[in-house]
Design a protein around this motif. Structure first.
Motif, mmCIF file in Angstrom:
data_model
loop_
_atom_site.group_PDB
_atom_site.id
_atom_site.type_symbol
_atom_site.label_atom_id
_atom_site.label_comp_id
_atom_site.label_asym_id
_atom_site.label_seq_id
_atom_site.Cartn_x
_atom_site.Cartn_y
_atom_site.Cartn_z
ATOM 1 N N MET A 25 0.805 -0.572 0.300
ATOM 2 C CA MET A 25 -0.197 -0.117 -0.019
ATOM 3 C C MET A 25 1.012 1.242 0.211
ATOM 4 O O MET A 25 1.443 1.109 0.301
ATOM 5 C CB MET A 25 -1.203 -0.152 1.117
ATOM 6 N N TYR A 26 -0.049 2.020 -0.951
ATOM 7 C CA TYR A 26 0.912 3.443 -0.543
ATOM 8 C C TYR A 26 1.331 3.776 0.881
ATOM 9 O O TYR A 26 0.063 4.028 1.745
ATOM 10 C CB TYR A 26 0.258 4.732 -0.762
ATOM 11 N N PRO A 27 2.159 4.400 0.860
ATOM 12 C CA PRO A 27 2.908 5.005 2.122
ATOM 13 C C PRO A 27 1.769 6.119 2.366
ATOM 14 O O PRO A 27 3.053 7.523 2.832
ATOM 15 C CB PRO A 27 4.295 5.604 2.231
ATOM 16 N N VAL A 28 0.733 5.807 3.256
ATOM 17 C CA VAL A 28 0.383 7.151 3.843
ATOM 18 C C VAL A 28 0.252 7.898 4.487
ATOM 19 O O VAL A 28 0.518 8.762 5.506
ATOM 20 C CB VAL A 28 -1.419 6.595 3.684
ATOM 21 N N LYS A 29 0.600 6.840 5.695
ATOM 22 C CA LYS A 29 0.419 6.957 7.125
ATOM 23 C C LYS A 29 1.909 7.920 7.040
ATOM 24 O O LYS A 29 2.268 9.140 7.796
ATOM 25 C CB LYS A 29 1.228 6.551 7.912
ATOM 26 N N GLU A 30 3.172 7.705 6.745
ATOM 27 C CA GLU A 30 4.357 7.676 6.255
ATOM 28 C C GLU A 30 4.378 9.646 5.998
ATOM 29 O O GLU A 30 4.708 10.516 6.360
ATOM 30 C CB GLU A 30 5.072 7.312 5.786
ATOM 31 N N ASN A 31 3.814 10.012 4.995
ATOM 32 C CA ASN A 31 3.718 10.811 4.051
ATOM 33 C C ASN A 31 3.036 12.519 5.021
ATOM 34 O O ASN A 31 3.277 13.113 4.870
ATOM 35 C CB ASN A 31 2.757 11.502 2.749
ATOM 36 N N LEU A 32 1.877 11.370 5.621
ATOM 37 C CA LEU A 32 0.485 12.327 6.520
ATOM 38 C C LEU A 32 2.094 13.046 7.351
ATOM 39 O O LEU A 32 1.819 14.609 7.955
ATOM 40 C CB LEU A 32 -0.278 11.373 6.915
ATOM 41 N N ASN B 194 -11.098 4.004 0.584
ATOM 42 C CA ASN B 194 -11.528 4.130 1.848
ATOM 43 C C ASN B 194 -10.273 3.436 2.766
ATOM 44 O O ASN B 194 -9.679 4.145 3.694
ATOM 45 C CB ASN B 194 -12.229 2.924 1.477
ATOM 46 N N GLU B 195 -9.074 2.830 2.049
ATOM 47 C CA GLU B 195 -8.536 2.429 3.141
ATOM 48 C C GLU B 195 -7.571 3.220 3.215
ATOM 49 O O GLU B 195 -6.573 3.311 4.726
ATOM 50 C CB GLU B 195 -7.516 0.885 2.225
ATOM 51 N N TYR B 196 -7.163 4.185 2.077
ATOM 52 C CA TYR B 196 -6.193 4.970 2.638
ATOM 53 C C TYR B 196 -7.154 6.495 3.639
ATOM 54 O O TYR B 196 -6.240 6.769 4.166
ATOM 55 C CB TYR B 196 -5.344 6.002 1.043
ATOM 56 N N ILE B 197 -7.840 6.445 3.039
ATOM 57 C CA ILE B 197 -8.476 7.417 3.909
ATOM 58 C C ILE B 197 -8.375 6.560 5.475
ATOM 59 O O ILE B 197 -7.958 7.457 6.521
ATOM 60 C CB ILE B 197 -10.133 8.260 3.796
ATOM 61 N N GLU C 114 -6.351 6.720 10.823
ATOM 62 C CA GLU C 114 -5.542 6.183 12.521
ATOM 63 C C GLU C 114 -4.426 7.185 13.140
ATOM 64 O O GLU C 114 -3.896 6.554 13.760
ATOM 65 C CB GLU C 114 -4.787 4.923 11.570
ATOM 66 N N GLU C 115 -3.588 7.972 12.355
ATOM 67 C CA GLU C 115 -2.735 8.681 12.432
ATOM 68 C C GLU C 115 -3.793 10.195 12.993
ATOM 69 O O GLU C 115 -2.830 10.588 13.279
ATOM 70 C CB GLU C 115 -2.084 9.458 11.137
ATOM 71 N N ILE D 50 -0.039 13.220 -0.138
ATOM 72 C CA ILE D 50 -0.175 12.229 1.276
ATOM 73 C C ILE D 50 -0.549 11.042 0.012
ATOM 74 O O ILE D 50 0.411 9.578 0.368
ATOM 75 C CB ILE D 50 -0.741 12.297 2.585
ATOM 76 N N PHE D 51 -1.166 11.041 0.124
ATOM 77 C CA PHE D 51 -2.345 9.781 -1.049
ATOM 78 C C PHE D 51 -1.806 9.304 -2.309
ATOM 79 O O PHE D 51 -2.067 8.029 -2.793
ATOM 80 C CB PHE D 51 -3.602 9.990 -1.124
#
Length: 223
Positions: free
Chosen positions: A1-8, A30-33, A38-39, A217-218
């Motif tokens: 999965m794309y590193p959403v949490k890290e980017n955020l 939805n899983e990206y959101i 979660e962050e 982010i996404f």
């Protein structure tokens, strides 16, 4: 999965105190959101009523949804029951429709007036003079179910940082003008929404209170 949490986390670390993030989640799954949620991210931006409806129905109920694109009056009724803020109001007609649909839902919907400052030809947004005229005519004061909370704008999509800075500072100065003249006693009129993935560091220098960041982010949009 794309590193959403890290980017955020990286984006949030660059935002000064007093600047909130609107995570632009349109065209993202939805899983990206959920990863951003979660962050601790709670404000998300969408610009298509159908996609927003599906996400609102399937994602946590405490998410604040901001409608960020051009909104047609005939679509307002679909988002009025749950939208937290409509960021791009560009006419009195749209303002009245939001008020009408919010009243049916027994809600007050927050909105931002969209300014057209960028030199690019876009169809949407109020010129500074037409925004002054709308506020001066005063019909908005009779609308009890819509709350004007500030201004939004998009700077020109150019590599010239000084041009971007000039446009954002013009918006910031215009905010001061209308705040003083029409909203001096209204603490809710406080939002300055400018800054996107490519120019949000400049926006933070130009008194933005909300930045709208998606790609950083996404990643690239999933159509």
């Amino acid at each position: 999965m794309y590193p959403v949490k890290e980017n955020l986390r990286k984006v949030l670390s660059q935002l000064p105190e007093g600047v909130r993030l609107v995570a632009i989640s349109k065209y993202h799954p939805n899983e990206y959101i959920e990863a951003a949620y979660e962050e601790g991210q709670r404000i998300f931006g969408e610009s298509h009523e159908q996609e927003l409806k599906q996400k609102h129905a399937t994602l946590p109920s405490d998410i604040e949804w901001h409608f960020i694109g051009h909104l047609q009056t005939n679509k307002v009724k679909y988002i009025a029951p749950y939208i937290s803020m409509i960021e791009a109001v560009d006419s009195l007609k749209l303002l009245k429709e939001i008020d009408k649909q919010a009243k049916k839902c027994d809600r007050v919907i927050k909105v931002l007036l969209e300014l057209h400052i960028a030199e690019e030809e876009t169809k949407y947004g109020l010129s500074l003079d037409s925004c002054r005229q709308l506020l001066e005519e005063g019909e908005w004061r009779q609308l009890d179910h819509v709350k004007i909370c500030g201004l939004m704008m998009m700077a020109s999509y150019v590599d010239d940082d000084q041009q971007i800075r000039n446009e954002m500072m013009l918006a910031a100065e215009f905010f001061d003008e209308v705040k003083l003249k029409y909203f001096a006693d209204d603490d809710d009129f406080c939002e300055r929404s400018w800054g996107m993935s490519h120019d949000f560091p400049i926006a933070c220098e130009c008194r933005s209170t909300m930045v709208r960041i998606g790609t950083t982010i996404f990643g690239p949009r999933v159509y």
